[in-house]
Structure formats: structure tokens, C-alpha cells
Design a protein around this motif. Structure first.
Motif, mmCIF file in Angstrom:
data_model
loop_
_atom_site.group_PDB
_atom_site.id
_atom_site.type_symbol
_atom_site.label_atom_id
_atom_site.label_comp_id
_atom_site.label_asym_id
_atom_site.label_seq_id
_atom_site.Cartn_x
_atom_site.Cartn_y
_atom_site.Cartn_z
ATOM 1 N N THR A 121 0.836 -1.197 0.000
ATOM 2 C CA THR A 121 0.000 0.000 0.000
ATOM 3 C C THR A 121 0.872 1.249 0.000
ATOM 4 N N VAL A 122 0.413 2.272 -0.713
ATOM 5 C CA VAL A 122 1.044 3.593 -0.683
ATOM 6 C C VAL A 122 0.041 4.565 -0.069
ATOM 7 N N ILE A 123 0.488 5.364 0.907
ATOM 8 C CA ILE A 123 -0.386 6.364 1.525
ATOM 9 C C ILE A 123 0.183 7.745 1.238
ATOM 10 N N CYS A 124 -0.624 8.608 0.643
ATOM 11 C CA CYS A 124 -0.197 9.954 0.279
ATOM 12 C C CYS A 124 -0.652 10.962 1.327
ATOM 13 N N ASP A 125 0.231 11.894 1.662
ATOM 14 C CA ASP A 125 -0.059 12.901 2.680
ATOM 15 C C ASP A 125 -0.794 14.078 2.050
ATOM 16 N N GLY A 126 -2.050 13.853 1.711
ATOM 17 C CA GLY A 126 -2.889 14.866 1.075
ATOM 18 C C GLY A 126 -4.132 14.183 0.538
ATOM 19 N N GLU A 127 -5.078 14.968 0.035
ATOM 20 C CA GLU A 127 -6.286 14.381 -0.560
ATOM 21 C C GLU A 127 -6.104 14.307 -2.068
ATOM 22 N N LEU A 128 -6.206 13.093 -2.613
ATOM 23 C CA LEU A 128 -5.982 12.868 -4.032
ATOM 24 C C LEU A 128 -7.284 12.940 -4.810
ATOM 25 N N ALA A 182 -19.695 10.141 6.248
ATOM 26 C CA ALA A 182 -18.466 10.765 5.750
ATOM 27 C C ALA A 182 -17.790 9.881 4.702
ATOM 28 N N GLN A 183 -17.775 8.569 4.947
ATOM 29 C CA GLN A 183 -17.151 7.653 3.984
ATOM 30 C C GLN A 183 -17.888 7.654 2.650
ATOM 31 N N LEU A 184 -19.213 7.643 2.685
ATOM 32 C CA LEU A 184 -19.990 7.625 1.437
ATOM 33 C C LEU A 184 -19.825 8.938 0.672
ATOM 34 N N GLN A 185 -19.795 10.062 1.396
ATOM 35 C CA GLN A 185 -19.605 11.345 0.728
ATOM 36 C C GLN A 185 -18.224 11.421 0.075
ATOM 37 N N TYR A 186 -17.242 10.780 0.696
ATOM 38 C CA TYR A 186 -15.899 10.719 0.110
ATOM 39 C C TYR A 186 -15.879 9.801 -1.109
ATOM 40 N N LEU A 187 -16.668 8.714 -1.047
ATOM 41 C CA LEU A 187 -16.633 7.692 -2.095
ATOM 42 C C LEU A 187 -17.303 8.124 -3.391
ATOM 43 N N VAL A 188 -18.396 8.875 -3.284
ATOM 44 C CA VAL A 188 -19.219 9.188 -4.467
ATOM 45 C C VAL A 188 -18.403 9.715 -5.652
ATOM 46 N N PRO A 189 -17.581 10.756 -5.493
ATOM 47 C CA PRO A 189 -16.842 11.248 -6.675
ATOM 48 C C PRO A 189 -15.720 10.316 -7.128
ATOM 49 N N PRO A 193 -10.554 15.995 7.342
ATOM 50 C CA PRO A 193 -11.399 15.951 6.151
ATOM 51 C C PRO A 193 -12.708 16.714 6.318
ATOM 52 N N HIS A 194 -13.056 17.481 5.291
ATOM 53 C CA HIS A 194 -14.280 18.279 5.333
ATOM 54 C C HIS A 194 -15.498 17.391 5.566
ATOM 55 N N GLN A 195 -15.475 16.180 4.965
ATOM 56 C CA GLN A 195 -16.613 15.268 5.131
ATOM 57 C C GLN A 195 -16.834 14.925 6.602
ATOM 58 N N LEU A 196 -15.732 14.770 7.350
ATOM 59 C CA LEU A 196 -15.860 14.433 8.768
ATOM 60 C C LEU A 196 -16.403 15.604 9.576
ATOM 61 N N VAL A 197 -15.937 16.813 9.252
ATOM 62 C CA VAL A 197 -16.437 17.992 9.964
ATOM 63 C C VAL A 197 -17.934 18.127 9.752
ATOM 64 N N THR A 206 -7.113 11.456 3.695
ATOM 65 C CA THR A 206 -8.531 11.498 4.060
ATOM 66 C C THR A 206 -9.093 10.089 4.247
ATOM 67 N N ALA A 207 -8.801 9.187 3.288
ATOM 68 C CA ALA A 207 -9.291 7.812 3.393
ATOM 69 C C ALA A 207 -8.725 7.121 4.627
ATOM 70 N N LEU A 208 -7.477 7.432 4.970
ATOM 71 C CA LEU A 208 -6.842 6.840 6.143
ATOM 72 C C LEU A 208 -7.551 7.284 7.426
ATOM 73 N N ILE A 209 -7.818 8.575 7.543
ATOM 74 C CA ILE A 209 -8.505 9.084 8.735
ATOM 75 C C ILE A 209 -9.920 8.508 8.829
ATOM 76 N N LEU A 210 -10.598 8.419 7.695
ATOM 77 C CA LEU A 210 -11.939 7.830 7.687
ATOM 78 C C LEU A 210 -11.901 6.380 8.156
ATOM 79 N N ASP A 211 -10.858 5.648 7.772
ATOM 80 C CA ASP A 211 -10.724 4.252 8.180
ATOM 81 C C ASP A 211 -10.531 4.148 9.690
#
Length: 454
Positions: free
Chosen positions: A95-102, A145-152, A286-290, A122-127
Motif C-alpha cells: 500500500t502507498v499512503i499519500c499525505d494529502g487528498e488525491l 463521511a465515507q460515502l460522501q468521500y466515495l461518491v466522486p 477531512p471536510h466530510q468528517l467535519v 482522508t481515506a486513512l482518517i476515515l478508516d
């Protein structure tokens, strides 16, 4: 048929720690340094490593690239992608984890080039939130929050499924195996997710109503509210336990607390107030979490005082304070009176504490673990709690002792003397209690006369 020995996959009983070790993912971290110093960039990647370990990963390597801005196609430059792939292959990472929202395209391009799973911060924090959510409200907020992140980020599932035709077999889009419900698999997924999001929003709104009812009841009874806020793993739950004996779970892990815990406490002069432990913050939350946790974070926005807990042993406590205040402003809590509490002083370097005391002269320095500074903190809380608005002179009969008790709990007793005919009190109370005490109120002259008789 013959039984082949040694092929059973049945697991023996294992502890949670052993289980987490069994399923650890091997990860490589990658960050883009656009602003600030190299120390800031390294601190950010160190925090990402702590997040990855909290999620159940083994960090093998970390890479940082200096760029003016992330690459639009692959987040990092093309040459760095080759270096990243070599690091993945040599370390055996999965796995590669990037320090930012891709963006979806950056995720797809990096996965194609590195040949392993790629996720972003963002995905890491959601997990992590998904692992730690315990209450019904917490689980609903995380799923939203996870679904809102997933949709796009939904992608197609292949050429055939993306060209399904609805209705009759005749027509240009028809054919055996290609007649479908009239929408693509991707569209079906999106529709189902949007339906689920709508349902979750309704459920969270209902839970919010219950929370607001309890909050309104506390306000009606004039119970001041103190909210404990701060960076994740700053020691908020430990502080709540020390102040109230709440018994909240304490772990040396990021986001160990997601569900708000509220406990009652009393000042030394008998006034009641509530203390609420809230979800921890992190930089680039992540904005979705807020949005999903807005109903929980409103516990802070509706408080009379915010205890802003800072980890004094952290390499960059000033950045923690900035990140927390950013989120507080996002939920409308920036105007609430704030008491800065620097925790973990027993683990912090002396030069760091001297610097922080110079920068934050009003802050209280404590250790929730050893108890250092807690008496000073309690005193500071008492001084900052809102005081009842109406001052009364009273003579409460001895057979109405319950009223004296309520004055001590709900108001502020400025003077109390046992006199002839009852308890002589000078006290501040709220309007509701003042109305009940009206029959026992004294004028200035009566107050002096009763004092003379006493």
C-alpha cells in the motif's frame, strides 16, 4: 477420499493485539512539501505514520518531494513516481499512503504506475474513525463521511456493464447479455449511495434533536457547560477522568474518542457544571468528517467555556493549536471563551515549556497522568464559569433547607449566616430560581435588621 493434513485455516483464539499484527498492511508514505520548512514537512509525515500505525499498518519507508504544488496527474512528479515504485518493490509494500487528498485521476494513475493499492490521508482518517466508532450516532456519522468521500471516486466496472441498455432487445444498444435495467452499474451504485446518504442524514438529524433537547434542558436549569476540545491524543479523556472520575477509555492512540461523553461536576462553592469530552482534531481534518460530526461538534459551539487541551510534549504544539482553532471556527465556536491547557508537562522538554509559557501566559500547565496543575486548572475553570445574573438578599426558613441546597448547587452563595428565623443569604441566582425565592427576599433595611438580630 483421503483427508489431507495440515490444510486447516481455522484460527486459534488470539488477542486483539495479535490479530492486528496478523493483518498489518506494509505501507510506504509519500508527501509533497509545498510550503513551510523541512521540519514542518517531516512533522506532517511523522503524523501520517502515526495515523497509519493506528489504522493497523506497518510503515516501511517515507518519501518527501519538494514542489511548488502537487502534480495534477500523479500528485508527485513523474520521476518521483518511478522512485516510489522502486521503493515499493524493494520493501515489499502492498500500500502507498499519500499525505494529502488525491483526486480520482491521481489515485488511478498512481495505482497503475505503482501496481499496489493507493490511498490518501482522508481515506486513512476515515478508516480510523470507522474502527473506533462505537455508538449508533458515531457509526452513522462515519458511514456518512465515507460515502460522501466515495461518491466522486466511483469508477466504472468494465466495458460491458457500462453499456447496458434498457427495454426491448431491438435497437442499437440491445443484444444478448447487454439488456439491463436502463442504467449503468456505476449509475446504480451512485443512486444507492445517494439513497443511503439521505437516510443517514435523516437518522443523524433525529439524533441531533435528542442531543439538542438534553442541551436545552441543561440550559433551562442554568447548568454551565464546559467542552474539552483539542488535537487528537492530547490527553482530553485523561483530563476528563482526572477532573470527574468519568472512567472514559484512555488509549495512546489517535482518535481513541469519537463519542461525546458528558459528566457533571461541582465547583468548590457548590455550583454545578457539565464537562464534555469531544472528538479530537487533526491538521487537514477531512471536510466530510467535519460535516458528518457537526452535530457532535456543536457541543463545543454551545458551551460556555472551551478547555483547549494541547500536547506539550508534541514537536509542534503551536501548529496543533492553529489546526484546532481552524476547525472550531468552522463549526462556529471561535467566539466561545477559551482556556488553553498545556498537558503532558511531565514528558515535555523544559525549553519547550519555557517557550510556551512565554507565548501563552494565560495557559494552565498540567499533567493528567501525574495530577500536576489540576488544582490550578479547577480554580481557573471556576473563575471563568458564567455567574448567575440576579443578586438577592434572603431569609430562608429552616424548614426550607432544600431551597438553600438548590441555591448552593444552581447559584453562587456570597454570604451565609444562621440567623433567628432562618438562614440569612446573599446569593446570585438565575431568573427561574429567583422567582421561587421571591417570598423570602429581603430589602436592604430588613437584611441589616435580621443581621442585628442574629
Amino acid at each position: 477420499m483421503r483427508r489431507v493434513a495440515g490444510l486447516s485455516t481455522e484460527l486459534a483464539d488470539v488477542t486483539e493485539v495479535e490479530y492486528r499484527q496478523l493483518r498489518l498492511e506494509r505501507v510506504v508514505l509519500v508527501g509533497v512539501w509545498t510550503t513551510g520548512t523541512i521540519v514542518d514537512a517531516e512533522n506532517s509525515l511523522t503524523e501520517l505514520a502515526a495515523l497509519a500505525e493506528t489504522a493497523g499498518s506497518q510503515v516501511l519507508e517515507g518519501l518527501i518531494q519538494r514542489r511548488q504544488q502537487p502534480d495534477a496527474a500523479t500528485f508527485i512528479g513523474r520521476g518521483k513516481v518511478d522512485e516510489l515504485r522502486a521503493a515499493v518493490e524493494s520493501s515489499g509494500a502492498d500500500t502507498v499512503i499519500c499525505d494529502g487528498e488525491l483526486s480520482p485521476s491521481q489515485l488511478r494513475n498512481l495505482e497503475q504506475r505503482t501496481k499496489v493499492k493507493v490511498i490518501d490521508r482522508t481515506a486513512l482518517i476515515l478508516d480510523i474513525f470507522a474502527q473506533h466508532a462505537k455508538s449508533k450516532e458515531g457509526k452513522a456519522q462515519v458511514e456518512l463521511a465515507q460515502l460522501q468521500y466515495l461518491v466522486p471516486r466511483l469508477r466504472g466496472w468494465g466495458e460491458a456493464l457500462s453499456r447496458q441498455a434498457g427495454g426491448s432487445a431491438s435497437g442499437s444498444g440491445g443484444g444478448v447479455g447487454l439488456r439491463g435495467p436502463g442504467e449503468t452499474k456505476l449509475e446504480t451504485d451512485r443512486r444507492r449511495i445517494h439513497t443511503r446518504i439521505s437516510k443517514l442524514k435523516r437518522e443523524i438529524a433525529e439524533m441531533k434533536t435528542v442531543r439538542e433537547t438534553k442541551r436545552a434542558d441543561r440550559r433551562r436549569k442554568s447548568v454551565p457547560a464546559v467542552a474539552i476540545a483539542g488535537y487528537t491524543n492530547a490527553g482530553k479523556s485523561s483530563l476528563l477522568n482526572q477532573l470527574t472520575g468519568a472512567g472514559v477509555l484512555v488509549q495512546d492512540a489517535l482518535f481513541a474518542t469519537l463519542d461525546t461523553t458528558t459528566r457533571r461536576d461541582t465547583t468548590r462553592d457548590g455550583r454545578e457544571f457539565t464537562l464534555s469530552d469531544t472528538v479530537g482534531f487533526v491538521r487537514h481534518l477531512p471536510h466530510q468528517l467535519v460535516e458528518a460530526f457537526r452535530s457532535t461538534l456543536e457541543e463545543v459551539a454551545q458551551a460556555d467555556l472551551v478547555l483547549h487541551v494541547v500536547d506539550g510534549a508534541h514537536p509542534d504544539p503551536e501548529e496543533q493549536v492553529r489546526a484546532v482553532r481552524e476547525v472550531l471556527a468552522e463549526v462556529g465556536a471561535e467566539r466561545i471563551p477559551e482556556l488553553l491547557v498545556v498537558n503532558k508537562v511531565d514528558a515535555a522538554a523544559q525549553e519547550t515549556l519555557l517557550r510556551l509559557k512565554h507565548d501563552w501566559p494565560e495557559a494552565i500547565f498540567v499533567s493528567a497522568r501525574s495530577g500536576v496543575g489540576l488544582d490550578e486548572l479547577r480554580l481557573a475553570i471556576e473563575e471563568r464559569l458564567p455567574r448567575p445574573a440576579i443578586e438577592l438578599l434572603l431569609l430562608v426558613p429552616y424548614d426550607r433547607g432544600e431551597l438553600v441546597d438548590r441555591i448552593h448547587r444552581k447559584g453562587e452563595v456570597l454570604e451565609s449566616v444562621h440567623a433567628e428565623g432562618g438562614t440569612r443569604l446573599r446569593a446570585r441566582v438565575d431568573a427561574e430560581l429567583a422567582a421561587e425565592l421571591a417570598p423570602f427576599a429581603l430589602t436592604g433595611e430588613e437584611w441589616i435588621k435580621v443581621g442585628t438580630l442574629g
